[in-house]
Design a protein around this motif. Structure first.
Motif, PDB file in Angstrom:
ATOM      1  N   UNK A 188      29.746   0.628  41.650  1.00 47.33           N
ATOM      2  CA  UNK A 188      30.458   1.590  41.977  1.00 47.33           C
ATOM      3  C   UNK A 188      31.924   1.175  42.092  1.00 47.33           C
ATOM      4  N   UNK A 207      34.868   2.942  39.922  1.00 45.97           N
ATOM      5  CA  UNK A 207      34.605   4.544  39.873  1.00 45.97           C
ATOM      6  C   UNK A 207      36.294   5.079  39.444  1.00 45.97           C
ATOM      7  N   UNK A 208      36.817   3.901  40.467  1.00 49.28           N
ATOM      8  CA  UNK A 208      38.186   4.860  40.063  1.00 49.28           C
ATOM      9  C   UNK A 208      38.710   4.984  38.942  1.00 49.28           C
ATOM     10  N   UNK A 266      19.739  13.910  44.985  1.00 48.85           N
ATOM     11  CA  UNK A 266      20.661  14.883  45.170  1.00 48.85           C
ATOM     12  C   UNK A 266      19.948  15.745  44.457  1.00 48.85           C
ATOM     13  N   UNK A 306      40.862   3.567  42.494  1.00 46.57           N
ATOM     14  CA  UNK A 306      39.507   4.409  42.993  1.00 46.57           C
ATOM     15  C   UNK A 306      40.165   3.886  44.692  1.00 46.57           C
ATOM     16  N   UNK A 317      36.349   3.028  49.669  1.00 46.30           N
ATOM     17  CA  UNK A 317      35.113   4.454  50.769  1.00 46.30           C
ATOM     18  C   UNK A 317      34.570   3.312  51.726  1.00 46.30           C
ATOM     19  N   UNK A 318      33.685   3.433  52.732  1.00 42.51           N
ATOM     20  CA  UNK A 318      32.466   3.016  53.807  1.00 42.51           C
ATOM     21  C   UNK A 318      31.479   3.782  53.307  1.00 42.51           C
ATOM     22  N   UNK A 330      25.078   9.061  54.072  1.00 42.72           N
ATOM     23  CA  UNK A 330      26.796   8.205  53.238  1.00 42.72           C
ATOM     24  C   UNK A 330      27.433   8.495  52.620  1.00 42.72           C
ATOM     25  N   UNK A 331      27.962   7.715  52.470  1.00 48.19           N
ATOM     26  CA  UNK A 331      29.190   8.032  51.453  1.00 48.19           C
ATOM     27  C   UNK A 331      28.955   7.895  49.817  1.00 48.19           C
ATOM     28  N   UNK A 332      29.558   8.692  48.921  1.00 46.62           N
ATOM     29  CA  UNK A 332      29.131   8.152  47.605  1.00 46.62           C
ATOM     30  C   UNK A 332      30.173   8.239  47.134  1.00 46.62           C
ATOM     31  N   UNK A 333      30.622   7.498  45.531  1.00 44.45           N
ATOM     32  CA  UNK A 333      31.964   7.760  45.019  1.00 44.45           C
ATOM     33  C   UNK A 333      31.710   9.433  44.880  1.00 44.45           C
ATOM     34  N   UNK A 334      32.740   9.552  44.344  1.00 46.86           N
ATOM     35  CA  UNK A 334      32.513  11.806  43.651  1.00 46.86           C
ATOM     36  C   UNK A 334      32.568  11.860  42.148  1.00 46.86           C
ATOM     37  N   UNK A 368      31.986  12.451  48.464  1.00 46.49           N
ATOM     38  CA  UNK A 368      30.974  12.960  48.294  1.00 46.49           C
ATOM     39  C   UNK A 368      30.417  12.286  49.582  1.00 46.49           C
ATOM     40  N   UNK A 397      26.067  12.617  51.730  1.00 46.80           N
ATOM     41  CA  UNK A 397      25.317  13.021  51.907  1.00 46.80           C
ATOM     42  C   UNK A 397      24.532  12.558  53.510  1.00 46.80           C
ATOM     43  N   UNK A 398      24.415  13.993  54.219  1.00 48.30           N
ATOM     44  CA  UNK A 398      24.440  13.667  55.680  1.00 48.30           C
ATOM     45  C   UNK A 398      22.762  13.433  55.686  1.00 48.30           C
TER      46      UNK A 398
END
Lengths: 226, 468
Positions: A56, A59-60, A199, B79, B82-83, B134-138, B161, B163-164
């Protein structure tokens, strides 16, 4: 004469700048060494397949990967579906391949006042040539109301109208799927709780015991909710 | 007046754009800086070919501003942190279809996140939700696709992104979103198909799939994207209604931005609104600016705000079209109005063909009439639709009048497409011709002598074609 000479010099300088600019974008891929570009820079377009595996914190850098490649696969043909019943404009509509029932209902102008929104599974998958019948309130219909005369779906067994949400289904519900026993259904739930929601249906392959063959067997019965 | 005085921001825009191209390819801030420097110096050298007095101080300022762009981008394109998990009350900012699912953008815990939900779980824009997840990268582009979702999202302020695991509706749509939703519903329910489709696009920035397909076939798809054309019509209408008073700044500005918000604040609409706002301010100060400079400034402001706009097809089409229009010769008079459509068709053809696969040649003919015709049709249809939207007796009959006009256009346009059915596929010839015309118009407009303009346009057309 002097003006002409000056113009020539300026033009030459501009062309030199352009040449170096072209050299910069065509030859420099983030470093000057004569070696393959790293995964994070340069026109290493084939590395896109590896992006999902990047951690992760990268990501950037993933964002800065080039996206110059052009899709050579033709866009899928739109599907043609027939919508009848409790909608404002019943008729034949073209929808994008992969659409769900709600897309067809929206294209038909949405529910008419007498349309029974509860009797339709709006999230159900469409397929080409499908007849979508939206029951009117009080109308007697088969389960889920869709379709009135079921259009046989090539890749699904007859009667499979209700899709199971892999992110909401319990282990016992999952165990009703073909090829999924109690142990595997518990593994799916455990995986979901430990690694987070799926997903897509394809994500199920991350569960040990589900390979591509098994995935294809259960795919027609599944959907993915949030 | 010198090249620099006419459009000092044009080299800056070129430098910023090229630095983003370089940064995209190399991920190197140093390379991006070098790219910006080469672009700005190259253009200044071309400008130096004019026989007028050079302005060294201005040239230095332009170089400095050009180099500020890549520095800014290196920070902005990093980037986001993100939490891994968020929880709390969130507000839905946007809800739209996305393939087979619904895309929902929510502001939660001071983060703007996107979630993909099935249709049955979707909620209207403006709703309040109790969220946890959860919070995911785009996601980046998928294999074989040129569309990069992460850039699309970042240009709209979305950083991750969502993910609830909890997704409970607290209250339905409210305020501005509720008004917008109510207007959409009225348009959908009260108007005949062609008027409905065109007004959904012009008023709310929504596309009717069938109408969009027709316009794509005619080569006039730009008429359905809220752009300078639409924003200009609104601004002109407000200026006419307010008596075109010179001091009138507040009312037209409010109307302008209200319209842009109503229409969904797309890149093209934002660019056009910024330009018109600059024009209004300049007019108020008694110093109306040049068209090219105003377009460049609007583009620069958007890039400084969110550099990801650069990869947005809407931003690119809008900037190219606006620069082309601003670069049309002034001495053509009324003919420039007729030339505008075909000129924009040609200069945007590489982008359109690159994105949609091919562009219809009929668009070259149809765009001769499309801009002036829709400049009349859209305001007329907007007025004709009002009685039906308000539910007045006879309203549908009035709306039918506008429907017939759109139907006549569709009939005529289909006739032209049957007569000229050819499609223009992306090719080196198309790219070279489009770039050449684009740069030639620009260089002539900023006052370069013909040999310099021809030489510069040829070199840059070759350069851009090689890059493409």
């Amino acid at each position: 004469m002097r003006d002409r000479w000056k113009s020539f010099l300026f033009f030459s300088a501009a062309v030199v700048c352009l040449f170096f600019a072209w050299l910069l974008v065509s030859r420099f891929s983030g470093r000057w060494e004569r070696s393959d570009p790293s995964v994070l820079a340069g026109p290493a377009l084939s590395l896109k397949a590896q992006k999902e595996e990047l951690p992760r914190e990268n990501e950037g850098e993933r964002e800065s990967l080039p996206s110059l490649e052009r899709s050579e696969t033709p866009a899928p043909e739109p599907w043609v579906v027939y919508v009848t019943g409790g909608v404002r404009n019943p008729g034949v509509y073209r929808v994008d391949a992969g659409s769900r029932v709600y897309v067809a209902v929206e294209m038909a102008g949405g529910f008419s006042p007498e349309g029974d929104a509860e009797a339709v599974n709006l999230a159900e998958n469409l397929f080409d040539g499908r007849h979508v019948h939206v029951p009117r309130k009080g109308e007697r219909t088969p389960a889920a109301g869709l379709p009135a005369k079921p259009s046989p779906r090539p890749d699904a067994s007859p009667g499979s109208q209700t899709l199971l949400d892999v992110n909401g289904a319990t282990a016992s519900q999952l165990a009703t799927l073909p090829g999924i026993g109690p142990k595997l259904s518990e593994a799916i739930v455990a995986d979901r709780e430990s690694k987070g929601f799926f997903r897509s249906v394809d994500d199920l392959t991350r569960v040990r015991g589900i390979g591509s063959a098994k995935l294809e067997a259960i795919r027609p019965f599944l959907t993915v909710g949030p | 007046m010198t090249f620099l005085a006419r459009a000092p921001l044009l080299p800056v825009l070129a430098a910023w754009s090229f630095s983003l191209v370089v940064f995209d390819l190399t991920a190197s801030c140093l390379a991006a800086l070098a790219g910006a420097l080469l672009a700005v110096v190259g253009l200044l050298c071309l400008g130096g070919m004019s026989r007028e007095r050079p302005w060294p101080a201005l040239a230095l300022a332009i170089i400095g501003l050009s180099l500020a762009g890549p520095v800014l981008f290196c920070f902005r394109l990093a980037a986001p942190s993100l939490p891994s998990f968020v929880s709390g009350e969130g507000k839905v900012l946007l809800e739209r279809s996305w393939g087979g699912r619904r895309l929902v953008v929510v502001d939660v815990s001071e983060l703007r996140l996107v979630s993909f939900v099935p249709a049955r779980r979707t909620v209207a824009a403006g709703s309040r939700l109790d969220l946890e997840g959860k919070v995911l990268p785009l996601r980046g582009p998928r294999d074989g696709e040129t569309f990069d979702f992460s850039r699309w999202a970042r240009a709209r302020g979305i950083i991750g992104e969502f993910s609830p695991s909890r997704w409970d509706l607290l209250s339905g749509g409210s305020g501005w979103h509720r008004w917008r939703g109510a207007l959409e519903e009225r348009l959908l329910l009260n108007l005949p198909p062609l008027v409905r489709g065109h007004l959904l696009a012009a008023w709310l920035g929504l596309r009717d799939p069938d109408l969009a397909e027709s316009h794509r076939r005619w080569g006039t798809a730009h008429l359905l994207a809220v752009s300078g054309f639409h924003v200009g019509l609104v601004a002109a209408a407000v200026l006419v209604l307010t008596g075109s008073r010179r001091e009138g700044l507040v009312l037209p500005s409010l109307a302008l931005w209200a319209y842009v918000l109503l229409a969904g604040a797309a890149a093209s609409a934002l660019r056009a609104a910024l330009m018109i706002q600059l024009y209004l301010v300049g007019r108020r100060l008694g110093r109306p600016g040049g068209g090219i400079n105003a377009v460049a400034l609007a583009g620069l402001l958007l890039l400084a705000w969110r550099p990801w706009w650069f990869w947005d097809v809407g931003w690119r089409l809008s900037m190219t079209a606006a620069l082309t229009l601003a670069a049309l010769p002034e001495n053509l008079g009324a003919r420039s109005f007729l030339l505008a459509g075909p000129a924009v068709w040609l200069t945007t053809a590489p982008l359109s063909a690159g994105t949609f696969g091919a562009v219809p040649l009929a668009g070259l003919v149809l765009n001769l009439a499309a801009l002036p015709l829709f400049g009349l049709l859209l305001p007329l249809a907007s007025v004709a639709a009002l009685p039906a939207l308000w539910g007045w007796a006879g309203g549908p009959i009035v709306a039918t009048f506008a429907e017939d006009l759109f139907a006549f256009w569709a009939w005529a346009a289909d006739g032209v497409v049957r007569f000229v059915p050819a499609l223009v596929a992306p090719s080196a010839l198309l790219f070279s011709a489009a770039f050449f015309v684009f740069f030639l118009l620009l260089f002539r407009k900023v006052g370069l002598p013909s040999p310099a303009a021809l030489g510069g346009a040829t070199s840059l057309a070759l350069f851009c074609s090689l890059l493409s």
